[in-house]
Design a protein around this motif. Structure first.
Motif, PDB file in Angstrom:
ATOM      1  N   ASP A  68       0.766  -1.345   0.081  1.00  0.00           N
ATOM      2  CA  ASP A  68       0.099   0.023  -0.162  1.00  0.00           C
ATOM      3  C   ASP A  68       0.962   1.300   0.006  1.00  0.00           C
ATOM      4  O   ASP A  68       0.496   2.228  -0.791  1.00  0.00           O
ATOM      5  N   ALA A  69       1.765   1.272   0.824  1.00  0.00           N
ATOM      6  CA  ALA A  69       2.782   2.441   0.907  1.00  0.00           C
ATOM      7  C   ALA A  69       3.346   2.894  -0.520  1.00  0.00           C
ATOM      8  O   ALA A  69       3.513   3.907  -0.678  1.00  0.00           O
ATOM      9  N   PRO A  70       3.875   1.892  -1.378  1.00  0.00           N
ATOM     10  CA  PRO A  70       4.466   2.319  -2.601  1.00  0.00           C
ATOM     11  C   PRO A  70       3.395   3.180  -3.512  1.00  0.00           C
ATOM     12  O   PRO A  70       3.759   4.042  -4.396  1.00  0.00           O
ATOM     13  N   VAL A  71       2.206   2.549  -3.400  1.00  0.00           N
ATOM     14  CA  VAL A  71       1.066   3.140  -4.234  1.00  0.00           C
ATOM     15  C   VAL A  71       0.782   4.507  -3.891  1.00  0.00           C
ATOM     16  O   VAL A  71       0.559   5.594  -4.567  1.00  0.00           O
ATOM     17  N   LEU A  76       1.589  10.683  -4.333  1.00  0.00           N
ATOM     18  CA  LEU A  76       1.950  11.837  -4.068  1.00  0.00           C
ATOM     19  C   LEU A  76       2.754  12.657  -5.060  1.00  0.00           C
ATOM     20  O   LEU A  76       2.729  13.679  -4.838  1.00  0.00           O
ATOM     21  N   GLY A  77       3.519  11.779  -5.735  1.00  0.00           N
ATOM     22  CA  GLY A  77       4.271  12.322  -6.715  1.00  0.00           C
ATOM     23  C   GLY A  77       3.550  12.801  -8.067  1.00  0.00           C
ATOM     24  O   GLY A  77       4.218  13.734  -8.705  1.00  0.00           O
ATOM     25  N   ILE A  78       2.387  12.314  -8.324  1.00  0.00           N
ATOM     26  CA  ILE A  78       1.446  12.714  -9.570  1.00  0.00           C
ATOM     27  C   ILE A  78       0.657  13.766  -9.196  1.00  0.00           C
ATOM     28  O   ILE A  78      -0.323  14.148  -9.829  1.00  0.00           O
ATOM     29  N   ARG A  79       0.397  14.274  -7.772  1.00  0.00           N
ATOM     30  CA  ARG A  79      -0.650  15.272  -7.372  1.00  0.00           C
ATOM     31  C   ARG A  79      -0.222  16.541  -8.229  1.00  0.00           C
ATOM     32  O   ARG A  79       0.717  16.955  -8.055  1.00  0.00           O
ATOM     33  N   PRO A 146      -1.126   8.233   7.026  1.00  0.00           N
ATOM     34  CA  PRO A 146      -0.747   9.330   7.913  1.00  0.00           C
ATOM     35  C   PRO A 146      -1.706  10.737   7.666  1.00  0.00           C
ATOM     36  O   PRO A 146      -1.758  11.007   6.490  1.00  0.00           O
ATOM     37  N   GLU A 147      -2.148  11.476   8.630  1.00  0.00           N
ATOM     38  CA  GLU A 147      -2.713  12.773   8.355  1.00  0.00           C
ATOM     39  C   GLU A 147      -2.139  13.538   7.601  1.00  0.00           C
ATOM     40  O   GLU A 147      -2.665  14.507   6.858  1.00  0.00           O
ATOM     41  N   ALA A 148      -0.766  13.733   7.739  1.00  0.00           N
ATOM     42  CA  ALA A 148      -0.117  14.740   7.005  1.00  0.00           C
ATOM     43  C   ALA A 148      -0.155  14.396   5.544  1.00  0.00           C
ATOM     44  O   ALA A 148      -0.026  15.534   4.679  1.00  0.00           O
ATOM     45  N   LEU A 149      -0.657  13.174   4.844  1.00  0.00           N
ATOM     46  CA  LEU A 149      -0.459  13.183   3.581  1.00  0.00           C
ATOM     47  C   LEU A 149      -1.970  13.215   2.933  1.00  0.00           C
ATOM     48  O   LEU A 149      -2.361  13.120   1.856  1.00  0.00           O
ATOM     49  N   ARG A 150      -2.987  13.486   3.904  1.00  0.00           N
ATOM     50  CA  ARG A 150      -4.288  13.509   3.525  1.00  0.00           C
ATOM     51  C   ARG A 150      -4.639  14.785   2.873  1.00  0.00           C
ATOM     52  O   ARG A 150      -4.323  15.993   3.429  1.00  0.00           O
ATOM     53  N   LEU A 151      -5.758  14.636   1.639  1.00  0.00           N
ATOM     54  CA  LEU A 151      -6.238  15.985   1.357  1.00  0.00           C
ATOM     55  C   LEU A 151      -7.581  16.341   1.568  1.00  0.00           C
ATOM     56  O   LEU A 151      -8.392  17.219   1.292  1.00  0.00           O
ATOM     57  N   VAL A 211      -7.920   6.967  -2.710  1.00  0.00           N
ATOM     58  CA  VAL A 211      -6.528   6.713  -2.883  1.00  0.00           C
ATOM     59  C   VAL A 211      -5.717   8.244  -2.889  1.00  0.00           C
ATOM     60  O   VAL A 211      -4.695   8.429  -2.325  1.00  0.00           O
ATOM     61  N   TYR A 212      -5.989   8.857  -4.152  1.00  0.00           N
ATOM     62  CA  TYR A 212      -5.329  10.091  -4.606  1.00  0.00           C
ATOM     63  C   TYR A 212      -5.486  10.879  -3.401  1.00  0.00           C
ATOM     64  O   TYR A 212      -4.413  11.621  -3.209  1.00  0.00           O
TER      65      TYR A 212
END
Length: 268
Positions: A68-71, A76-79, A146-151, A211-212
């Motif tokens: 799940d982490a690599p996905v 994150l890289g394509i946002r 992680p909350e820091a990664l959520r939009l 997921v995005y």
């Protein structure tokens, strides 16, 4: 995570459904007499088993949990601002209320057109989906990314994705309702193809948006798709079997066509 009981329950349920299918086929029972019903019930068994397998592997297999982490890292890289706006819109429109509500609207139309039994099954299916989301989340209690990664802001547990489950359920039921209501029309086959494509694309986009936005792991979405589709196929198959029994009993309350989607439907 308290996944063991949920995983075992899903795996056992999938096996039991599979055994029931084999027994019905051997005995020439109710499912065997309805075109497509035996096959579709077998599909339900496989979907439930797949969901149970996801739950089991997420709990016990670190390799899958780490997948799940690599996905998420790739996401994150394509946002981009444009993609983020699109994902937010899809997630909003494709929420549990939106897609579940769409199926309820379809049920209302079915009821108004005389398909009362099928309409009731559709509503009960949506209720079952909503309950499944709540109960499984409470039982599993899987943390979200992680909350820091959520939009987007979310406070409930992660597994399964409620958006993915209800999108698969609601859009499939809506597509089935449209197909049932257009049986015997000149463009029935075209309508069938269009609504199936739209339902599949819609469910895929809703799950991908979660997921995005960083509010779900990929396996959360997979489990949601499996469970939602299993519920939808269960509702459709139940409606077909009950309709077949009503037709055999000369009941005027015929609902869905009993033919499988890949065959030509008889007019109601």
């Amino acid at each position: 995570m308290a996944l063991d009981a949920t995983a075992v329950t899903l795996l056992a349920l999938g096996v039991l459904i599979g055994v029931a299918v084999l027994a019905d086929r051997a005995a020439g029972g109710a499912l065997a007499t309805v075109p497509g019903a035996l096959r579709d019930t077998g599909i339900v068994a496989l979907l439930v088993l797949a969901a149970g397998l996801v739950f089991t592997l997420v709990a016990t297999d670190q390799a899958l949990a780490d997948a799940d982490a690599p996905v998420l890292s790739w996401v994150l890289g394509i946002r981009t601002p444009g993609l983020t706006s699109a994902a937010e819109a899809v997630s909003l429109v494709g929420g549990t209320v939106g897609t579940g509500g769409l199926a309820v609207v379809a049920a209302v139309v079915l009821f108004a057109r005389g398909h009362r039994r099928t309409a009731l099954i559709w509503v009960l299916g949506v209720v079952a989906g909503a309950l499944a989301i709540r109960l499984v989340k409470v039982a599993v209690e899987r943390p979200r990314p992680p909350e820091a990664l959520r939009l987007a802001e979310e406070t409930t547990a992660s597994l399964p994705s409620g958006h993915a489950l209800m999108a698969a359920l609601g859009l499939t039921l809506t597509a089935a309702a449209v197909m049932a209501l257009t049986v015997g029309t000149p463009r029935a086959r075209l309508v069938r193809r269009v609504v199936v494509v739209l339902a599949v694309l819609g469910a895929l986009l809703v799950g991908a948006s979660r997921v995005y936005l960083g509010v779900h792991w990929t396996t959360d979405v997979l489990a949601g798709w499996f469970l939602g589709t299993a519920l939808a196929v269960t509702c459709i198959t139940l409606a077909r079997v009950l309709d077949a029994r009503a037709r055999l009993g000369d009941s005027p309350d015929g609902d869905l066509p009993v033919n499988s989607p890949g065959t030509s439907h008889s007019a109601e």
